[in-house]
Every structure is written in C-alpha cells, then in structure tokens.
Design an enzyme around this catalytic site. Structure first.
Site, short mmCIF file in Angstrom:
data_model
loop_
_atom_site.label_atom_id
_atom_site.label_comp_id
_atom_site.label_asym_id
_atom_site.label_seq_id
_atom_site.Cartn_x
_atom_site.Cartn_y
_atom_site.Cartn_z
N HIS A 178 4.57 2.72 0.17
CA HIS A 178 3.73 2.78 0.92
C HIS A 178 3.60 4.64 0.55
O HIS A 178 5.07 5.57 0.44
CB HIS A 178 4.39 2.87 2.47
N ASP A 233 1.64 -5.72 4.08
CA ASP A 233 1.49 -6.76 3.48
C ASP A 233 2.28 -7.65 2.86
O ASP A 233 1.40 -8.64 2.29
CB ASP A 233 0.38 -5.75 2.39
C1 SDX Z 1 -1.80 -0.21 2.93
O1 SDX Z 1 -2.00 4.22 3.75
C2 SDX Z 1 -1.84 3.78 4.84
O2 SDX Z 1 -1.20 3.15 5.99
C3 SDX Z 1 -2.37 1.86 4.65
C4 SDX Z 1 -2.06 1.12 5.05
C5 SDX Z 1 -2.64 0.62 6.57
O3 SDX Z 1 -2.18 0.53 7.38
O4 SDX Z 1 -3.99 1.13 6.38
O5 SDX Z 1 -1.05 1.06 5.11
C6 SDX Z 1 -2.93 -0.06 4.57
O6 SDX Z 1 -2.12 -0.16 2.17
C7 SDX Z 1 -0.65 -0.58 1.98
C8 SDX Z 1 0.25 -0.14 1.43
C9 SDX Z 1 -0.35 -1.72 -0.13
N1 SDX Z 1 -0.07 -1.65 -1.05
C10 SDX Z 1 0.59 -2.30 -1.08
O7 SDX Z 1 1.43 -3.12 -1.27
C11 SDX Z 1 0.39 -2.49 -3.17
C12 SDX Z 1 1.30 -2.21 -3.84
N2 SDX Z 1 2.24 -0.50 -3.72
C13 SDX Z 1 1.53 0.65 -5.09
O8 SDX Z 1 0.58 0.40 -5.17
C14 SDX Z 1 2.03 2.58 -3.51
O9 SDX Z 1 3.23 1.85 -3.36
C15 SDX Z 1 1.09 2.50 -2.67
C16 SDX Z 1 -0.54 2.78 -3.28
C17 SDX Z 1 0.93 1.93 -1.65
C18 SDX Z 1 1.59 3.87 -2.24
O10 SDX Z 1 1.32 4.41 -3.78
P1 SDX Z 1 1.62 6.33 -3.37
O11 SDX Z 1 2.04 6.85 -2.07
O12 SDX Z 1 0.92 7.13 -3.94
O13 SDX Z 1 2.42 6.39 -4.14
P2 SDX Z 1 3.03 6.51 -5.52
O14 SDX Z 1 2.52 5.52 -6.30
O15 SDX Z 1 2.54 7.75 -6.06
O16 SDX Z 1 4.32 5.83 -6.24
C19 SDX Z 1 5.49 6.74 -6.33
C20 SDX Z 1 6.07 5.88 -7.41
C21 SDX Z 1 5.81 5.96 -8.45
O17 SDX Z 1 6.62 6.39 -9.17
P3 SDX Z 1 6.44 7.64 -10.42
O18 SDX Z 1 5.50 7.66 -10.63
O19 SDX Z 1 7.35 8.27 -9.23
O20 SDX Z 1 7.85 7.19 -11.65
O21 SDX Z 1 7.15 5.26 -6.81
C22 SDX Z 1 6.52 3.80 -7.62
C23 SDX Z 1 5.16 4.11 -8.30
O22 SDX Z 1 5.49 4.05 -9.81
N3 SDX Z 1 6.14 2.74 -7.15
C24 SDX Z 1 6.14 1.26 -7.20
C25 SDX Z 1 4.94 0.71 -5.99
N4 SDX Z 1 4.99 1.58 -5.32
C26 SDX Z 1 4.89 2.67 -5.80
N5 SDX Z 1 6.70 0.39 -8.02
C27 SDX Z 1 6.63 -0.73 -8.20
N6 SDX Z 1 6.25 -1.21 -7.20
C28 SDX Z 1 5.41 -0.18 -6.20
N7 SDX Z 1 4.60 -1.36 -5.33
#
Ligand code: SDX
Length: 430
Positions: free
Chosen positions: A306, A364
C-alpha cells in the site's frame, strides 16, 4: 527548518517557506508561490510526498495502521455502527442523532429508484460486458436524467445529487449484475435496509420470495463501511480533479469509477482472488512468492502492499474476521482459497523481502473470498468497491466545491523533450 517555517536555498538565493501543522499527522510545507518566487517546480511523480488539498474527512496513519472517519476509528464504526450512519458522518462531519439518522435513511430510501428510461442503457451492452464498464457508462449518463441537481453552485442541488448518488448506486450495481447474468431487474424495496435491499436486488428472482440472511446483510453493510473513504487515493483524487473544473457530480463519480477499476487500485480485489485461484494450493505458494520478489517478473502479490500503510491495513483485519463469519454462516467448512490466503499471508509476513519493503495485506486481500462466498462473481468485486466508495467520493467532492480557496487543478511538469526547432517540409525529410 523551524516548526513553522522552512528555508529553501538554490545557489546563493534563499526563500522562507511557511510550514502548516495538521491537527494530527504530518505538517505541510506551503509551496504554492514557489514557481512565482523561484522559477522552479517541485517534482513528485505519483505524489508520494505531496498534499493535494486540506481535508477534514479521513485520516490514515500508515505507520500505525490506523484509519479515522471524521476522527472515529474504523474498527468502532465497522463494529458498532452501520453504513448509512457512516455516510451521514462522512457527509456532515458528525454522528447523527436518532432523529437525524431516521431522516437521512428516509431520504436515501426514497431516492433508490432510477429513471425507468435508464434501464434501456443496459440493453446496449453485450451480456458479457464487464460490470465496471456498465457502471462507468451508466453513472456518467445519470447527468442526462437529473439536470435539476447538476448546478454545483447551489447547496441544495449539491446535497440532492449527493443523496441520489448514495441511494442509486446499489440499484445500478444490482442492475449491472442482473444484466450480466441474464436475469430480470429487481426493483428496490423501501421496507429493507440499505445492504439487505442491495442483496435482494442482486439475488431475488420473480419466481419466488427471497429472504435476506441478516448475518450476510450485516457483513455486506460492514464491507461497505470499510470501503467508504480513504483520503486522497487515486480515484478520490480523480474525482477532485474532475470536480475542480466545475464538472457535474455524476460525471465526476463516473471518472472515479474509471480510475478505481485499475488492478493497482480497486481492481485489486478481483485480481487478488484470481491470483489465489491461480496459485490453487499452498504447495505452490513459494513459486509465487519467488515471482513477486523477482524484479524481472511483473507479477505482484495482489492484495499486498500500500502507498500509505506500512503496517497491517486495519480494514484487512476486520475483513478477515468478516470472511470467517460469512463462511461459518454459510456452512463452508474449508475454502481452499482461504487456506491459500492464510498460508500466503503467513509466509509473506515472515519473508525478508516483504518485511524490508513493509508489504502487508490490504483491504483487497480477503475481500474477494468473502464476496465470492456471498454469491458475487469476481467481475462484480470492484463494482461493490465503487458502490461503497461513492459516499467518500461525494463527501470529498463536496468539501472541495465548498472550499472557498479551491481552484482548477492544473499540475505542471519536468519537460525533457526537444528545445524549439524549425519545421522541415516533407520533400526535405530523409
Ligand atoms: C487500494 O491509496 C489507497 O488508499 C487505495 C485503497 C483505497 O482504499 O482507496 O487503499 C485501495 O487500492 C489498495 C491497494 C490495492 N492494490 C494492490 O493490492 C495491488 C498490489 N499492490 C501494489 O501494486 C502496490 O503495493 C501498490 C500499488 C498498492 C502501492 O504501490 P506504491 O506505493 O507505488 O509502492 P511501489 O510500487 O513503489 O512499491 C514499493 C516496492 C517496490 O519495490 P522496489 O522498486 O522498491 O524494489 O515494493 C514492491 C515494489 O516492487 N511491491 C511489491 C508489491 N507492492 C509493492 N512487490 C510484490 N508484491 C506487491 N504487492
């Protein structure tokens, strides 16, 4: 930087920037005059460190894993209140008295029907259209039917539009589902509470009476509360940006629905269940954990991580409890996808990659298992998210429209394209 000012130095010039404190949580550095004074923009793709607005509605402490609606903890609202009470709180800022609650419920109840002509919109879609595609199109079309609540400068019309959205979203969502499964639409009933009415519109058929299970209705209502608002997430920011141009509220909510659909946002509940089904059994979990950690593999653990929560999403804990309640009520002793989810969570939370990146289950992760048990196809999961989030979008839209300092949102950019160059006639191009 003192507590109420920050100093910016570029070369041999310095500027003092005002620092404003929040009532709780981070202070902000006011950069509104930065470009005017320094000729520089700030640069923050994805807005990881940018406050886009001032708001009094919802507060998240990502490190603590806390979520407040108008100061009340989500755990208390979800366990002690109901969704329409949470709607009143988000819209008006205070918990309603009994009289206020009864009046609000009455007003919402008597706005649940949609214009009969709107049912023709659905027949234009293929039966296998994704229900979110139907929602985007149909909600956007509401402004073609409710001209009398599109003047955003009129407080009365703003409130009427807000009530209409909250009241009609369950009806439209249920119609999208019925159309998707090829069953006749079921009209709303004024003798049922909000969540029971929604379940009835989804699962009743004209051939026999449908009795709503009160335990399942309570679970549905709690799921709506958990999804109601979440400060300036991507879809809420979309609604605010659309609203900042003066667009009508129905069009703004349709924009929010479109943004929510993405798998990185509200589409994650559908993607998370599909992922659990793809994993299939606990012995395949290590293979997927490995893929999630592999930088060269676009696979991510859906329902994990998140932007704000660097701790357990408090909504996920309540959702997990609700999952067990629903499965127990339905007599589902063992759900293989729940077994996979519980084992996946256990492994991930003990893996150094997820610990180091502070990746925890979000709302989720468990919601899909619950919604599937309630009888919804995965394609309806994000529709339910949009249904519940409508009150948050509307409350945030209203707050923005009523903010005397609000102006059209218009971000700038870091331009790295060509410098000015002259046109070359096609006869001279090589
Ligand atoms: C919702 O914003 C909100 O409040 C949203 C929400 C709401 O109520 O409105 O809470 C609802 O959207 C919840 C989130 C649902 N999405 C997912 O579950 C999809 C999987 N999660 C990821 O796509 C990710 O965690 C996000 C999109 C939710 C957050 O992405 P960020 O904050 O931009 O973080 P990032 O992509 O920069 O990740 C940071 C690091 C990265 O590694 P590095 O580049 O630093 O090496 O963490 C890793 C990412 O690769 N990472 C993951 C991961 N999520 C982040 N690696 C593996 N699996 C994951 N799920």
């Amino acid at each position: 930087m003192s507590n109420n000012s920050a100093k910016l130095t570029i070369g041999d010039e310095s500027w003092d920037l005002e620092v404003s404190p929040g009532s709780v949580g981070p202070s902000v550095i006011d950069i509104a005059a930065l470009y005017k004074n320094t000729g520089h923009f700030t640069y923050d793709p994805g807005f990881t460190s940018t406050a886009s607005c001032e708001s009094k509605i919802t507060y998240i402490d990502g490190d603590e894993g806390t979520l407040l609606y108008r100061g009340y903890p989500i755990e208390q609202l979800a366990n002690q209140g109901d969704f329409l009470e949470a709607c009143y709180l988000l819209l008006y800022g205070e918990l309603p008295t009994k009289a206020q609650k009864d009046d609000f419920v009455q007003r919402v109840t008597y706005h649940t029907m949609i214009h009969e002509q709107m049912s023709r919109f659905f027949t234009g879609f293929r039966r296998d259209a994704h229900p979110m595609a139907i929602m985007v199109g149909t909600v956007g079309a509401l402004s073609a039917f409710y001209h009398d609540s599109t003047d955003i400068s009129d407080p009365h019309q703003r409130m009427v539009a807000s009530l209409r959205m909250i009241a009609k979203m369950p009806t439209i969502a249920a119609m999208a589902y019925k159309y998707h499964v090829g069953q006749p639409f079921i009209y709303p009933r004024n003798d049922l509470d909000y969540a029971s009415n929604f379940l009835h519109m989804c699962f009743a058929v004209p051939c026999e009476e449908y009795k709503v299970n009160p335990v399942l209705a309570r679970a549905m209502d709690r799921i709506f509360i958990l999804h109601a608002d979440h400060e300036q997430n991507a879809s809420t920011s979309t609604v605010r940006l659309a609203g900042s141009s003066g667009a009508n509220p129905f069009a703004c909510i349709a924009a929010g629905i479109a943004c929510l659909w993405g798998p990185a946002h509200g589409g994650a509940n559908e993607a998370a269940l599909n992922m659990l089904a793809e994993i299939g059994s606990v012995d395949r979990i290590p293979e997927f954990i490995k893929r999630a950690k592999d930088k060269n593999d676009p696979f991510r653990l859906m329902g994990f991580g998140h932007r704000v929560y660097k701790n357990y999403d408090p909504r996920a804990r309540i959702m997990q409890k609700t999952t067990h309640e629903v499965l127990a009520e339905l007599g589902i002793r063992d759900d293989p996808l729940l077994d996979v989810a519980i084992e996946l969570e256990k492994i991930a939370l003990n893996d150094e990659y997820f610990i180091e990146k502070k990746l925890y289950p979000n709302i989720d992760f468990y919601s899909g298992i619950t919604l599937r048990a309630l009888g919804f196809p995965t394609t309806m999961f994000t529709v339910l998210f949009a249904l519940a989030r409508t009150v948050g979008w509307i409350a945030q839209w209203k707050e923005m429209v009523e903010d005397p300092s609000q102006k059209i949102g218009r971000p700038r950019q870091l331009y790295t394209g060509y410098a000015p160059r002259d046109y070359v006639p096609i006869s001279q191009r090589r």
